[in-house]
Design a protein around this motif. Structure first.
Motif, PDB file in Angstrom:
ATOM      1  N   VAL A 156       0.857  -1.185   0.000  1.00  0.00           N
ATOM      2  CA  VAL A 156       0.000   0.000   0.000  1.00  0.00           C
ATOM      3  C   VAL A 156       0.895   1.238   0.000  1.00  0.00           C
ATOM      4  O   VAL A 156       1.764   1.390   0.862  1.00  0.00           O
ATOM      5  N   LEU A 157       0.655   2.112  -0.966  1.00  0.00           N
ATOM      6  CA  LEU A 157       1.492   3.292  -1.155  1.00  0.00           C
ATOM      7  C   LEU A 157       0.625   4.537  -1.287  1.00  0.00           C
ATOM      8  O   LEU A 157      -0.579   4.448  -1.546  1.00  0.00           O
ATOM      9  N   ALA A 158       1.260   5.698  -1.135  1.00  0.00           N
ATOM     10  CA  ALA A 158       0.577   6.971  -1.361  1.00  0.00           C
ATOM     11  C   ALA A 158       1.615   7.984  -1.802  1.00  0.00           C
ATOM     12  O   ALA A 158       2.760   7.962  -1.343  1.00  0.00           O
ATOM     13  N   LEU A 184       6.115  -5.678 -11.914  1.00  0.00           N
ATOM     14  CA  LEU A 184       5.651  -5.657 -10.533  1.00  0.00           C
ATOM     15  C   LEU A 184       5.111  -7.041 -10.209  1.00  0.00           C
ATOM     16  O   LEU A 184       4.482  -7.673 -11.066  1.00  0.00           O
ATOM     17  N   THR A 185       5.302  -7.498  -8.978  1.00  0.00           N
ATOM     18  CA  THR A 185       5.024  -8.901  -8.669  1.00  0.00           C
ATOM     19  C   THR A 185       3.914  -9.121  -7.654  1.00  0.00           C
ATOM     20  O   THR A 185       3.529 -10.265  -7.422  1.00  0.00           O
ATOM     21  N   ARG A 186       3.434  -8.071  -7.071  1.00  0.00           N
ATOM     22  CA  ARG A 186       2.388  -8.211  -6.041  1.00  0.00           C
ATOM     23  C   ARG A 186       1.319  -7.140  -6.258  1.00  0.00           C
ATOM     24  O   ARG A 186       1.521  -6.188  -7.007  1.00  0.00           O
ATOM     25  N   THR A 187       0.198  -7.298  -5.573  1.00  0.00           N
ATOM     26  CA  THR A 187      -0.855  -6.287  -5.643  1.00  0.00           C
ATOM     27  C   THR A 187      -0.360  -4.978  -5.044  1.00  0.00           C
ATOM     28  O   THR A 187       0.234  -4.963  -3.960  1.00  0.00           O
ATOM     29  N   ARG A 233      -9.375  10.964  -3.849  1.00  0.00           N
ATOM     30  CA  ARG A 233     -10.502  10.949  -4.787  1.00  0.00           C
ATOM     31  C   ARG A 233     -10.649   9.630  -5.522  1.00  0.00           C
ATOM     32  O   ARG A 233     -11.750   9.110  -5.656  1.00  0.00           O
ATOM     33  N   ILE A 234      -9.546   9.062  -6.027  1.00  0.00           N
ATOM     34  CA  ILE A 234      -9.662   7.831  -6.803  1.00  0.00           C
ATOM     35  C   ILE A 234      -8.550   6.860  -6.417  1.00  0.00           C
ATOM     36  O   ILE A 234      -7.500   6.818  -7.047  1.00  0.00           O
ATOM     37  N   PRO A 235      -8.752   6.105  -5.340  1.00  0.00           N
ATOM     38  CA  PRO A 235      -7.783   5.065  -4.993  1.00  0.00           C
ATOM     39  C   PRO A 235      -7.695   4.050  -6.134  1.00  0.00           C
ATOM     40  O   PRO A 235      -8.678   3.787  -6.832  1.00  0.00           O
ATOM     41  N   LEU A 236      -6.525   3.487  -6.311  1.00  0.00           N
ATOM     42  CA  LEU A 236      -6.298   2.551  -7.406  1.00  0.00           C
ATOM     43  C   LEU A 236      -5.682   1.270  -6.876  1.00  0.00           C
ATOM     44  O   LEU A 236      -4.864   1.299  -5.948  1.00  0.00           O
ATOM     45  N   TYR A 237      -6.091   0.141  -7.436  1.00  0.00           N
ATOM     46  CA  TYR A 237      -5.346  -1.089  -7.173  1.00  0.00           C
ATOM     47  C   TYR A 237      -4.876  -1.667  -8.497  1.00  0.00           C
ATOM     48  O   TYR A 237      -5.548  -1.558  -9.519  1.00  0.00           O
ATOM     49  N   LEU A 238      -3.712  -2.243  -8.454  1.00  0.00           N
ATOM     50  CA  LEU A 238      -3.108  -2.851  -9.625  1.00  0.00           C
ATOM     51  C   LEU A 238      -2.705  -4.285  -9.266  1.00  0.00           C
ATOM     52  O   LEU A 238      -2.007  -4.506  -8.282  1.00  0.00           O
ATOM     53  N   LEU A 255      -5.863   5.539 -15.851  1.00  0.00           N
ATOM     54  CA  LEU A 255      -4.579   5.615 -16.546  1.00  0.00           C
ATOM     55  C   LEU A 255      -3.664   6.644 -15.890  1.00  0.00           C
ATOM     56  O   LEU A 255      -2.448   6.415 -15.774  1.00  0.00           O
ATOM     57  N   SER A 256      -4.214   7.760 -15.440  1.00  0.00           N
ATOM     58  CA  SER A 256      -3.407   8.770 -14.768  1.00  0.00           C
ATOM     59  C   SER A 256      -2.844   8.247 -13.454  1.00  0.00           C
ATOM     60  O   SER A 256      -1.677   8.499 -13.113  1.00  0.00           O
ATOM     61  N   ALA A 257      -3.684   7.504 -12.721  1.00  0.00           N
ATOM     62  CA  ALA A 257      -3.209   6.936 -11.462  1.00  0.00           C
ATOM     63  C   ALA A 257      -2.131   5.895 -11.710  1.00  0.00           C
ATOM     64  O   ALA A 257      -1.149   5.806 -10.963  1.00  0.00           O
ATOM     65  N   ALA A 258      -2.292   5.084 -12.759  1.00  0.00           N
ATOM     66  CA  ALA A 258      -1.261   4.102 -13.092  1.00  0.00           C
ATOM     67  C   ALA A 258       0.046   4.800 -13.450  1.00  0.00           C
ATOM     68  O   ALA A 258       1.134   4.364 -13.049  1.00  0.00           O
ATOM     69  N   TYR A 259      -0.052   5.907 -14.171  1.00  0.00           N
ATOM     70  CA  TYR A 259       1.143   6.679 -14.533  1.00  0.00           C
ATOM     71  C   TYR A 259       1.800   7.255 -13.283  1.00  0.00           C
ATOM     72  O   TYR A 259       3.027   7.321 -13.178  1.00  0.00           O
ATOM     73  N   ALA A 260       0.983   7.674 -12.311  1.00  0.00           N
ATOM     74  CA  ALA A 260       1.536   8.192 -11.057  1.00  0.00           C
ATOM     75  C   ALA A 260       2.275   7.096 -10.287  1.00  0.00           C
ATOM     76  O   ALA A 260       3.255   7.377  -9.598  1.00  0.00           O
ATOM     77  N   LEU A 261       1.804   5.866 -10.402  1.00  0.00           N
ATOM     78  CA  LEU A 261       2.489   4.753  -9.758  1.00  0.00           C
ATOM     79  C   LEU A 261       3.837   4.497 -10.419  1.00  0.00           C
ATOM     80  O   LEU A 261       4.857   4.336  -9.744  1.00  0.00           O
ATOM     81  N   HIS A 262       3.845   4.464 -11.756  1.00  0.00           N
ATOM     82  CA  HIS A 262       5.089   4.245 -12.498  1.00  0.00           C
ATOM     83  C   HIS A 262       4.930   4.865 -13.885  1.00  0.00           C
ATOM     84  O   HIS A 262       4.019   4.497 -14.632  1.00  0.00           O
ATOM     85  N   PRO A 263       5.800   5.787 -14.269  1.00  0.00           N
ATOM     86  CA  PRO A 263       5.647   6.451 -15.572  1.00  0.00           C
ATOM     87  C   PRO A 263       5.785   5.511 -16.753  1.00  0.00           C
ATOM     88  O   PRO A 263       5.355   5.839 -17.863  1.00  0.00           O
ATOM     89  N   GLY A 264       6.355   4.326 -16.537  1.00  0.00           N
ATOM     90  CA  GLY A 264       6.459   3.358 -17.618  1.00  0.00           C
ATOM     91  C   GLY A 264       5.117   2.915 -18.158  1.00  0.00           C
ATOM     92  O   GLY A 264       5.015   2.470 -19.314  1.00  0.00           O
TER      93      GLY A 264
END
Length: 325
Positions: free
Chosen positions: A87-89, A200-203, A210-215, A247-256
Motif C-alpha cells: 500500500v502506497l501513497a 511488478l510482482t504483487r498487488t 478521490r480515486i484510490p487505485l489497485y493494480l 490511466l493517470s493513477a497508473a502513470y503516477a504509480l510508475h511512468p512506464g
C-alpha cells in the motif's frame, strides 16, 4: 438428500457446487452461457485475497471470514500468488497512508529502501508504505475455469437450459433482483493493460483521496487496474473520465505505464444488499445466495461453506434471512 440445482455459474454458484461436491452431493448447474464468462461480474474482478486491506472500509466480519480464502482457492485448483499487498501513497497524500494504517492490522511499515527491495521498479518513487505480507491474489478467470474443470471431472456439467429440480440455489448475482427487491448494483470499472517494460510482482494499492487505485499483476507484463465504485442500478460501459483517471493513477504509480497497451476496458455491477454484506435467504424451495459486493473471491468460499452446511446438515448460517419478503 434430494437433487440440488444451482442457478448461475459465477463465483458464488461454482463455489457452492464445489463445496457440495466435496461432501458427496453432485448438484446440477444451470447457466444460459454454459460456462464462466463475461455474463458474470466475477469475470471482471480483481481477484485480490486481501482481508486485512479490505478491513479499512468493510465490516469486521469480512476480515474474519476472508482470512482463509487463499487456502480454499489453492486447495481447489487455483494458482494463488502469495506475495502480499503493498500500500502506497504519493508524498502529498501521506495522511491517507496514516489513516489506512490506523484502520487496518497485520501490516509492516516499509521505508523507501524497503519498498525498492520488494519491488525494484518502484525504487525512489515512494518514501514509505505498508506491506501486508500475508495477503494474496489470483487470476479470477483462471480460478473460475479451474473450478469448472474440477466439477466436470466429477461428472457435473454446466447446463445451458432445463427445468430446475429439487431444492434450488439461486446464485445469479444481480440478475436475481427480479426476486430480491433490496438487491442493488454497485458498478466497478476495470482496465487490463500490457506493459512488459514494468515488472511488478504483487498487488499494489495506491491511495488517493478521490480515486484510490489497485493494480494486480497477471503475469507476462499484463496488469489489471481497478478503481471505481459507483452506485448504479445497472451495467454501463466505462466512462471516458474513469478511463483517464485510472490511466493517470497508473502513470503516477510508475511512468512506464504511459507506454502500456490497453487490452480491455470493462464495467459491471456487483450485487449488494443495503449493508454490503452477503445473504443466504430461504423462500420455500429456493435458497438465494447473493450480495458478495466487492468481496466476491474473498467471501465466496465462506458463504459456500455456510450454504453447504445448511443444505446438507441443517445448520443455520451466520448470514441467513428466513422467508424474507
Amino acid at each position: 438428500m434430494n437433487q440440488i440445482t444451482i442457478l448461475g455459474a459465477g463465483v458464488m454458484g461454482l463455489c457452492i457446487a464445489t463445496e457440495l461436491a466435496q461432501r458427496g452431493t453432485l448438484p446440477r448447474i444451470i447457466d444460459p452461457a454454459g460456462k464462466p464468462g463475461s455474463q458474470a461480474c466475477s469475470w471482471r474482478a480483481g481477484g485480490m485475497l486481501a482481508p486485512y486491506c479490505e478491513a479499512e472500509s468493510a465490516e469486521p466480519v469480512v476480515l474474519r471470514l476472508g482470512v482463509d480464502a487463499a487456502d480454499w482457492w489453492q486447495a481447489n485448483g487455483a494458482e494463488v500468488i502469495r506475495r502480499g499487498t503493498l500500500v502506497l501513497a504519493p508524498s502529498r497524500d501521506r495522511a491517507e497512508l496514516d489513516r489506512f494504517a490506523r484502520l487496518t492490522e497485520a501490516h509492516q511499515p516499509v521505508s523507501g529502501d524497503e519498498i525498492a527491495a520488494l519491488e525494484p521498479e518502484l525504487s525512489g518513487r515512494f518514501p514509505r508504505g505498508l506491506h501486508f505480507a500475508t495477503e494474496a491474489h489470483l487470476n479470477p478467470r483462471a480460478a473460475l475455469l479451474a473450478l469448472r474443470d474440477r466439477l466436470e471431472e466429477r461428472g457435473i456439467q454446466i447446463e445451458t437450459e432445463g427445468t430446475p429440480t429439487g431444492l434450488v440455489v439461486d446464485a445469479r448475482g444481480l440478475a436475481a433482483k427480479d426476486e430480491l427487491a433490496d438487491l442493488r448494483g454497485v458498478r466497478g470499472e476495470m482496465l487490463v493493460i500490457r506493459c512488459p517494460e514494468v515488472t511488478l510482482t504483487r498487488t499494489i494499492r495506491l491511495l488517493h483521496p478521490r480515486i484510490p487505485l489497485y493494480l494486480v499483476p497477471r503475469g507476462d507484463g499484463v496488469y489489471m487496474i481497478g478503481a471505481t465504485m459507483l452506485e448504479t442500478g445497472g451495467k454501463y460501459r466505462v466512462t471516458a473520465r474513469s478511463a483517464v483517471e485510472m490511466l493517470s493513477a497508473a502513470y503516477a504509480l510508475h511512468p512506464g505505464f504511459a507506454e502500456a497497451e490497453i487490452l480491455e476496458l470493462g464495467s459491471d455491477a456487483r450485487p449488494a444488499f443495503p449493508d454490503n454484506l452477503p445473504r443466504l435467504r430461504r423462500r420455500g424451495g429456493t435458497l438465494y445466495a447473493n450480495g458478495l459486493y466487492r468481496h466476491g473471491y474473498l467471501l465466496a468460499p465462506a458463504v459456500a461453506r455456510m450454504a453447504a452446511d445448511y443444505l446438507l446438515e441443517g445448520r443455520k448460517p451466520e448470514f441467513m434471512d428466513e422467508d424474507h419478503p
